[in-house]
Design an enzyme around this catalytic site. Sequence first.
Site, PDB file in Angstrom:
ATOM      1  N   ASP A 160      -6.929  -1.516  -4.507  1.00 49.14           N
ATOM      2  CA  ASP A 160      -7.990  -1.222  -3.540  1.00 49.14           C
ATOM      3  C   ASP A 160      -8.969  -0.199  -4.110  1.00 49.14           C
ATOM      4  OD1 ASP A 160      -6.640  -2.865  -1.710  1.00 49.14           O
ATOM      5  OD2 ASP A 160      -5.546  -1.173  -0.852  1.00 49.14           O
ATOM      6  N   ASP A 195       0.858  -1.187   0.000  1.00 53.99           N
ATOM      7  CA  ASP A 195       0.000   0.000   0.000  1.00 53.99           C
ATOM      8  C   ASP A 195       0.891   1.233   0.000  1.00 53.99           C
ATOM      9  OD1 ASP A 195      -2.406  -1.428   0.080  1.00 53.99           O
ATOM     10  OD2 ASP A 195      -2.425  -1.491   2.268  1.00 53.99           O
TER      11      ASP A 195
END
Length: 156
Positions: free
Chosen positions: A133, A115
């Site tokens: 995401d 991330d």
Amino acid sequence: MRKSIIGIIVLHVVMALDQISKLYMSKLYAAHGDITVFEYCNLIQLWNKGISFGLFSTLENGNTVFMVLSAVIIAILSYTKIKTKSMSRSCCLSVIVGGALGNLMDRLRFGAVYDFIDLHIGDWHWPAFNLADLTITCGVIVFLAMELRKRSQLNA
């Protein structure tokens, strides 16, 4: 047939963009560390061993559990995508599956999901996320909106 080909292309484009963005960001991070994009957005490096928002990141054997769970969800969504007659539904599902496959690839290769987008206001930070995401979230929102619209039209 056309729906299937477009869906496969969308899926692969999403997955490729996710992986390319993660590769690019990892190299950028290695060279510069955290980067402030603007006042409320930083580019960081975070390895998420859990699921959304880092939930269950301390779960023993969590990566294996999440890989299996991801594979099952991907299979169900792929089956649904194949069965749908709607091009727009197929594309939404392809976007979702492409993002899920991008994150699954991270789990398989690294044991965690990479991330890098950090949105915040002051000291309050939204959990870090990545392009996969984002595509999953957008795909789900659009898919649900289409389903709600379809149901409201049927009930009208």
